[in-house]
Write a protein that holds these residues in place. Structure first.
Motif, mmCIF file in Angstrom:
data_model
loop_
_atom_site.group_PDB
_atom_site.id
_atom_site.type_symbol
_atom_site.label_atom_id
_atom_site.label_comp_id
_atom_site.label_asym_id
_atom_site.label_seq_id
_atom_site.Cartn_x
_atom_site.Cartn_y
_atom_site.Cartn_z
ATOM 1 N N ILE A 178 0.837 -1.201 0.000
ATOM 2 C CA ILE A 178 0.000 0.000 0.000
ATOM 3 C C ILE A 178 0.871 1.250 0.000
ATOM 4 N N LEU A 179 0.506 2.205 -0.848
ATOM 5 C CA LEU A 179 1.161 3.507 -0.893
ATOM 6 C C LEU A 179 0.156 4.550 -0.415
ATOM 7 N N ASN A 180 0.498 5.245 0.659
ATOM 8 C CA ASN A 180 -0.441 6.186 1.265
ATOM 9 C C ASN A 180 -0.061 7.634 0.971
ATOM 10 N N PHE A 181 -0.934 8.333 0.240
ATOM 11 C CA PHE A 181 -0.747 9.756 -0.029
ATOM 12 C C PHE A 181 -1.580 10.613 0.913
ATOM 13 N N ALA A 182 -2.480 9.994 1.662
ATOM 14 C CA ALA A 182 -3.343 10.759 2.561
ATOM 15 C C ALA A 182 -2.509 11.374 3.684
ATOM 16 N N PRO A 183 -2.810 12.603 4.085
ATOM 17 C CA PRO A 183 -2.051 13.263 5.162
ATOM 18 C C PRO A 183 -2.469 12.748 6.531
ATOM 19 N N ALA A 184 -2.243 11.460 6.769
ATOM 20 C CA ALA A 184 -2.638 10.830 8.026
ATOM 21 C C ALA A 184 -1.705 9.677 8.332
ATOM 22 N N VAL A 185 -1.509 9.418 9.606
ATOM 23 C CA VAL A 185 -0.723 8.260 10.037
ATOM 24 C C VAL A 185 -1.618 7.036 9.971
ATOM 25 N N VAL A 186 -1.198 6.054 9.203
ATOM 26 C CA VAL A 186 -1.996 4.844 8.998
ATOM 27 C C VAL A 186 -1.254 3.648 9.581
ATOM 28 N N GLN A 187 -1.954 2.824 10.321
ATOM 29 C CA GLN A 187 -1.364 1.629 10.933
ATOM 30 C C GLN A 187 -1.735 0.396 10.123
ATOM 31 N N VAL A 188 -0.760 -0.502 9.958
ATOM 32 C CA VAL A 188 -1.020 -1.751 9.239
ATOM 33 C C VAL A 188 -0.470 -2.912 10.058
ATOM 34 N N PRO A 189 -1.039 -4.096 9.882
ATOM 35 C CA PRO A 189 -0.537 -5.262 10.623
ATOM 36 C C PRO A 189 0.777 -5.754 10.039
ATOM 37 N N GLU A 190 1.438 -6.615 10.788
ATOM 38 C CA GLU A 190 2.679 -7.223 10.316
ATOM 39 C C GLU A 190 2.416 -7.990 9.028
ATOM 40 N N GLY A 191 3.356 -7.882 8.101
ATOM 41 C CA GLY A 191 3.197 -8.571 6.824
ATOM 42 C C GLY A 191 2.679 -7.674 5.719
ATOM 43 N N VAL A 192 2.256 -6.455 6.081
ATOM 44 C CA VAL A 192 1.774 -5.492 5.087
ATOM 45 C C VAL A 192 2.838 -4.411 4.915
ATOM 46 N N ASP A 193 3.228 -4.165 3.672
ATOM 47 C CA ASP A 193 4.224 -3.138 3.375
ATOM 48 C C ASP A 193 3.512 -1.832 3.069
ATOM 49 N N LEU A 194 3.809 -0.815 3.877
ATOM 50 C CA LEU A 194 3.181 0.492 3.727
ATOM 51 C C LEU A 194 4.253 1.547 3.487
ATOM 52 N N ARG A 195 4.069 2.306 2.417
ATOM 53 C CA ARG A 195 4.934 3.437 2.133
ATOM 54 C C ARG A 195 4.087 4.698 2.178
ATOM 55 N N LYS A 196 4.652 5.772 2.729
ATOM 56 C CA LYS A 196 3.900 7.015 2.878
ATOM 57 C C LYS A 196 4.564 8.146 2.112
ATOM 58 N N VAL A 197 3.755 8.897 1.377
ATOM 59 C CA VAL A 197 4.222 10.095 0.691
ATOM 60 C C VAL A 197 3.450 11.264 1.288
ATOM 61 N N ASP A 198 4.125 12.068 2.101
ATOM 62 C CA ASP A 198 3.475 13.202 2.761
ATOM 63 C C ASP A 198 4.034 14.491 2.173
ATOM 64 N N LEU A 199 3.290 15.072 1.240
ATOM 65 C CA LEU A 199 3.760 16.258 0.537
ATOM 66 C C LEU A 199 3.931 17.442 1.489
ATOM 67 N N SER A 200 3.007 17.590 2.442
ATOM 68 C CA SER A 200 3.089 18.725 3.354
ATOM 69 C C SER A 200 4.331 18.635 4.234
ATOM 70 N N THR A 201 4.663 17.428 4.682
ATOM 71 C CA THR A 201 5.860 17.244 5.502
ATOM 72 C C THR A 201 7.120 17.585 4.704
ATOM 73 N N GLU A 202 7.168 17.124 3.465
ATOM 74 C CA GLU A 202 8.333 17.413 2.637
ATOM 75 C C GLU A 202 8.477 18.913 2.412
ATOM 76 N N LEU A 203 7.357 19.606 2.205
ATOM 77 C CA LEU A 203 7.409 21.059 2.029
ATOM 78 C C LEU A 203 7.881 21.747 3.309
ATOM 79 N N GLN A 204 7.447 21.228 4.451
ATOM 80 C CA GLN A 204 7.873 21.805 5.728
ATOM 81 C C GLN A 204 9.380 21.634 5.934
ATOM 82 N N ILE A 205 9.911 20.482 5.518
ATOM 83 C CA ILE A 205 11.352 20.249 5.624
ATOM 84 C C ILE A 205 12.109 21.236 4.742
ATOM 85 N N LEU A 206 11.584 21.454 3.523
ATOM 86 C CA LEU A 206 12.213 22.421 2.634
ATOM 87 C C LEU A 206 12.130 23.826 3.215
ATOM 88 N N ALA A 207 10.995 24.146 3.839
ATOM 89 C CA ALA A 207 10.834 25.464 4.454
ATOM 90 C C ALA A 207 11.858 25.662 5.570
#
Length: 234
Positions: A178-207
């Motif tokens: 699963i690839l998560n673009f939603a601006p939320a922390v998502v929990q998954v059970p063991e065995g599920v691969d979750l990647r998160k793309v948080d655009l707002s966080t990346e912009l904040q780091i650049l700021a």
């Protein structure tokens, strides 16, 4: 249900995360007609340390040839195979708002082994809408969609409040990538691969970095002003 091929055992996650960087660099080199590349040149193109690159590629059994380097086409195929891009991965996008539309219409997925197979949204007014040549299905049909298109990877592009429920439902249907673009922390059970793309966080780091650069510039100007004052007063 098809699932992405696993990376060989013993390969660190940090190395796995860098393999797409090497593949992108190799693709660019291949498009320019480059047949062989040294580790230093490839590392510079990928934006990593050359020693780190050699170590990463050694996990795949690729060591290059002394004095020659790596064969671009062979290494490109080797990395593509190891991360599963020589297959055609059917992808589901859940949430067809502005971001979902943009992802659906992105043409770069197909050339990298990913096929947007289905689109799903909870808004009944979007049901039947055509986006990028696909009909949007209602979220009530999610079970049928996953089975019908043999979905391997799901992308969550929903509002934050809906992300966890959508993720839970995808996991219940057997989706483990699963690839998560939603601006939320998502929990998954063991065995599920979750990647998160948080655009707002990346912009904040650049700021943050931009602010530091501006602060350094202001400090430098102040120091120059002091030196100028000394010179004038002296």
């Amino acid at each position: 249900m098809a699932q992405p091929a696993p990376i060989p055992r013993g390969v660190p996650e940090a190395t796995v995360a860098r393999l797409p960087l090497y593949l992108r660099a190799l693709t660019a080199l291949a498009e320019r007609g480059v047949a062989t590349v040294s580790s230093d040149e490839l590392a510079e193109t990928a934006g990593v340390n050359s020693a780190k690159l050699r170590k990463d590629l050694s996990y795949l059994g690729s060591y290059g040839t002394r004095g020659v380097g790596y064969e671009v086409e062979f290494l490109q195929h080797q990395i593509s195979r190891e991360i599963g891009l020589t297959q055609d991965w059917p992808v589901l996008i859940v949430g067809i708002g502005n971001l979902g539309h943009a992802l659906s219409n992105y043409g770069g997925f197909a050339s990298r082994g990913f096929r947007i197979a289905a689109l799903v949204d909870a808004d009944p007014q979007r049901t039947g809408e055509e986006v990028a040549g696909l009909k949007v299905r209602h979220s009530d049909d999610l079970d049928d969609v996953v089975k019908e298109f043999n979905i391997a990877i799901a992308v969550i592009a929903t509002p934050a409040h809906a992300a966890q429920a959508v993720c839970d439902r995808l996991v219940d249907l057997g989706i483990t990538s699963i690839l998560n673009f939603a601006p939320a922390v998502v929990q998954v059970p063991e065995g599920v691969d979750l990647r998160k793309v948080d655009l707002s966080t990346e912009l904040q780091i650049l700021a943050y970095h931009e602010q530091r650069k501006n602060g350094a510039a202001l400090a430098l100007t102040a120091e120059q002003a002091v030196e100028l004052a000394k010179a004038v007063g002296g």
